[in-house]
Design a protein around this motif. Structure first.
Motif, PDB file in Angstrom:
ATOM      1  N   TRP A  32       0.822  -1.211   0.000  1.00  0.00           N
ATOM      2  CA  TRP A  32       0.000   0.000   0.000  1.00  0.00           C
ATOM      3  C   TRP A  32       0.855   1.261   0.000  1.00  0.00           C
ATOM      4  O   TRP A  32       0.457   2.293  -0.563  1.00  0.00           O
ATOM      5  CB  TRP A  32      -0.966   0.001   1.178  1.00  0.00           C
ATOM      6  CG  TRP A  32      -2.049  -1.035   1.052  1.00  0.00           C
ATOM      7  CD1 TRP A  32      -2.329  -2.054   1.904  1.00  0.00           C
ATOM      8  CD2 TRP A  32      -2.992  -1.163  -0.031  1.00  0.00           C
ATOM      9  NE1 TRP A  32      -3.376  -2.802   1.440  1.00  0.00           N
ATOM     10  CE2 TRP A  32      -3.803  -2.281   0.260  1.00  0.00           C
ATOM     11  CE3 TRP A  32      -3.227  -0.447  -1.196  1.00  0.00           C
ATOM     12  CZ2 TRP A  32      -4.835  -2.691  -0.592  1.00  0.00           C
ATOM     13  CZ3 TRP A  32      -4.241  -0.855  -2.040  1.00  0.00           C
ATOM     14  CH2 TRP A  32      -5.033  -1.962  -1.742  1.00  0.00           C
ATOM     15  N   TYR A 274      -7.836   3.190  -2.625  1.00  0.00           N
ATOM     16  CA  TYR A 274      -8.448   1.883  -2.864  1.00  0.00           C
ATOM     17  C   TYR A 274      -9.398   1.934  -4.060  1.00  0.00           C
ATOM     18  O   TYR A 274      -9.462   0.994  -4.858  1.00  0.00           O
ATOM     19  CB  TYR A 274      -9.197   1.416  -1.614  1.00  0.00           C
ATOM     20  CG  TYR A 274      -9.452  -0.065  -1.608  1.00  0.00           C
ATOM     21  CD1 TYR A 274      -8.432  -0.960  -1.314  1.00  0.00           C
ATOM     22  CD2 TYR A 274     -10.713  -0.582  -1.910  1.00  0.00           C
ATOM     23  CE1 TYR A 274      -8.647  -2.323  -1.320  1.00  0.00           C
ATOM     24  CE2 TYR A 274     -10.944  -1.951  -1.918  1.00  0.00           C
ATOM     25  CZ  TYR A 274      -9.910  -2.817  -1.619  1.00  0.00           C
ATOM     26  OH  TYR A 274     -10.123  -4.177  -1.639  1.00  0.00           O
ATOM     27  N   THR A 463      -8.794  -2.790   5.195  1.00  0.00           N
ATOM     28  CA  THR A 463      -8.212  -2.303   3.947  1.00  0.00           C
ATOM     29  C   THR A 463      -8.361  -0.780   3.920  1.00  0.00           C
ATOM     30  O   THR A 463      -9.172  -0.213   4.648  1.00  0.00           O
ATOM     31  CB  THR A 463      -8.926  -2.921   2.736  1.00  0.00           C
ATOM     32  OG1 THR A 463     -10.331  -2.670   2.857  1.00  0.00           O
ATOM     33  CG2 THR A 463      -8.686  -4.425   2.671  1.00  0.00           C
TER      34      THR A 463
END
Length: 643
Positions: A32, A274, A463
């Protein structure tokens, strides 16, 4: 953190994706970090990628990172020389009426509206309610809020005045942006009148109402601000606020198993990252593609895959105002041919409806531009999947059968483009996305390991796109999602993992009905029914519906002093339509003398679901009921109802 146990399929079709997933999951934070540096433009780089305290429901990504969402979705594309590239294609309700809007034009319109909001006293962190049709002005409004650091709460234009008032009040919104009317399938919906009725319920709450004149047919209120005029008079240049990665971007309300909808807060940095990553990865997006998600921006799918995901990637995204059967059942496919669409994302409800119309509507249009076909909102029936793949896609397209939720912000599971499309299974969500570690748990909280098993679907580890809280009620957020099984996110869905390790979503396990891909709490419908003067008690359940996926069946006990007429069922449906919206109106209303209850008074909804679904030989154990004969009476009424 190794994750190979959660991606165990060894078929040749899956090998590339499993290897990619497992490699990324060796160090998800490093993955990430790399994605955030590559995909987003930061004003100040973050100190730490992730910092969570799941015991308290605290999720934090990219701590102390600073950015602006509108800059990431618009300005950097203009500055890189892509200002003349098409950002939006507006496909109006009227067939053949299309408008192409460049990134430069999008920037100017968003800036003008941002300045209008500033003139109305909107400050960073304030909430602005949007009750708008599917036109570019909905996108302008979302991004104008993002430009100045305000939080938008977009209410689906099919909701009633009661639902709108509740959301304005809960979000403490002081400014409302709406339209005179919306237009869908040739029908006009009086949004401004509905909004006026909503505001009458919360006097003094809203200080300014900006009205888009979509049709020009509704006389304005004396205090309305005409949106077109206000934007034309405003400067096309606007300053962008610097927001923290964890600052709110939007509130979106979703139904739960208890009455009041939850205002889920999504934040700026992690959500945007995302949205962009999953849009590019799962739809195999390539620069120059024409991408069409046909959802309404009033739902999370529209937020993530009509607006934020495509625009942060510099894509061309279609804004679809109409319905799939207007003027006839070829609307989607004619649009695909005319616009040369490469990715088309829609709901099983629409596909079931179109499949019933026959193949001719599809086959008379050139669909050779299509590369990816997506499904969202609910599990897709295998037979509909095959029709989508074989007829619409001419057996040439990937099927992105996506599973995710309002709460997750973006796709959690989907067959990956890295896996051969020949290995895709009809109706299966297949693989977790990078960062997603799914588990199946029993009701005792113990993990169900291995393959060929079924259980409650939970996720380990947050997430970046996940919601951070329920606005004004963090306790409810924790209790709903993080407390059932401590340390795990409880999705509320059931799932099975097949013999090859692929996931299949089996549907909701709580009191939430999935109507045409829209989650609706049974308690909301029951509460609305009680507003009818004749209703003493009700129980609402879902049942299989050929078009909607799930239909709504209401079992209603009338007051002893109320005399029903032939119109009573119609009146009850109208009450729900008025207080929630047309989409929530029950498909069936069965008047009953009593409901199946335990001795403690709990309504046994599982029995009602079986009856509504006509599974009369699968009612299970009735020994805990206080009055078992009630079930026989309901079954007799059910048979009469079905004729």
């Amino acid at each position: 953190m190794a994750a190979s146990a959660h991606a165990t399929s060894t078929t040749d079709d899956d090998a590339d994706y499993v290897a990619y997933y497992n490699d990324c999951m060796q160090n998800p934070n490093a993955f990430w970090d790399q994605q955030a540096r590559q995909r987003l433009q930061w004003r100040q780089l973050y100190d730490k990628v992730a910092d969570h305290n799941l015991a308290e429901g605290q999720i934090r990504w990219f701590t102390n990172g600073k950015l602006n969402v509108a800059e990431n979705c618009i300005d950097r594309h203009v500055e890189s020389g892509r200002g003349d590239a098409t950002a939006l294609i507006y496909e109006a309700d009227e067939p053949g009426t299309t408008q192409h809007i460049t990134y430069k034009e999008l920037q100017e319109q968003v800036n003008r509206l941002a300045n209008v909001l500033l003139q109305q006293g909107v400050k960073q962190g304030d909430r602005v309610c949007l009750y708008l049709p599917m036109t570019p002005y909905a996108v302008y409004a979302m991004l104008a809020c993002a430009r100045i650091g305000a939080i938008h709460t977009l209410v689906f234009a099919g909701f009633s005045e009661d639902a709108l008032a509740a959301r304005i009040s809960d979000g403490d919104c002081r400014v409302l942006i709406t339209a005179d009317e919306s237009v869908r399938g040739g029908k006009k919906i009086p949004l401004r009148q509905i909004a006026n009725d909503a505001l009458a319920q919360i006097p003094g709450q809203v200080r300014a109402v900006l009205v888009q004149e979509r049709t020009g047919k509704t006389p304005p209120q004396a205090y309305d601000i005409k949106l077109y005029e206000a934007m034309a008079a405003a400067s096309p240049v606007a300053e962008s606020a610097t927001v923290d990665a964890e600052d709110g971007l939007f509130l979106l309300y979703t139904s739960g198993s208890t009455g009041a909808p939850k205002g889920l807060l999504h934040t700026s940095g992690g959500y945007l990252l995302y949205a962009g990553y999953t849009h590019e990865h799962f739809f195999d997006y390539k620069p120059g593609d024409i991408y069409a998600c046909l959802a309404d921006v009033g739902w999370i799918t529209g937020h993530t895959y009509v607006v934020y995901g495509p625009l942060v990637n510099g894509a061309t995204t279609v804004i679809f105002e109409s319905v799939p059967t207007y003027p006839d059942a070829s609307r989607y496919w004619e649009m695909v041919e005319r616009l040369r669409i490469n990715q088309l994302y829609t709901a099983p409800t629409a596909l079931r409806l179109l499949m019933k119309q026959g193949d001719d509507f599809v086959q008379k249009h050139d669909r050779s531009s299509l590369r990816v076909l997506g499904s969202v909102g609910e599990p897709i029936n295998p037979e509909v999947w095959r029709w989508f793949h074989d007829v619409v896609g001419n057996k040439q397209c990937r099927i992105a059968d996506t599973w995710w939720q309002t709460e997750t912000g973006g796709i959690m599971m989907c067959p990956s483009p890295l896996a051969s499309k020949e290995g895709h299974k009809p109706g299966a969500a297949m693989h977790p996305a990078v960062g997603v570690v799914p588990l199946l748990l029993g009701t005792d909280g113990q993990e169900i390991k291995g393959n060929d098993v079924e259980g409650l679907l939970c996720l380990r580890d947050p997430t970046p796109g996940m919601a951070r809280t329920v606005f004004g009620n963090h306790k409810r957020f924790c209790e709903t999602y993080w407390s059932h099984f401590p340390g795990y996110y409880f999705t509320g869905d059931g799932a099975k993992r097949d013999s090859e390790g692929h996931y299949h979503i089996t549907g909701r396990v709580d009191d939430v009905i999935n109507v045409s891909g829209h989650r609706l709490g049974t308690a909301e419908v029951e509460s609305s029914l009680l507003l009818h003067k004749g209703v003493a008690e009700s129980a609402v359940v879902g049942y299989p519906h050929d078009v909607k996926g799930e239909g709504i069946c209401a079992y209603v006990i009338l007051r002893a002093d109320f005399e029903p007429t032939g119109n009573t069922a119609k009146e009850l449906k109208e009450v729900v339509r008025h207080h929630i919206g047309a989409f929530a109106s029950p498909d069936r209303v069965q008047l009953v003398k009593d409901l199946p209850k335990t001795r403690s008074g709990k309504i046994m909804r599982r029995i009602l679901r079986k009856i509504a679904s006509n599974q009369l030989n699968e009612l299970g154990d009735l020994s805990t009921l206080a009055e078992p004969k009630v079930v026989d009476e309901i079954i007799e009424g059910h048979k009469e109802f079905l004729g």
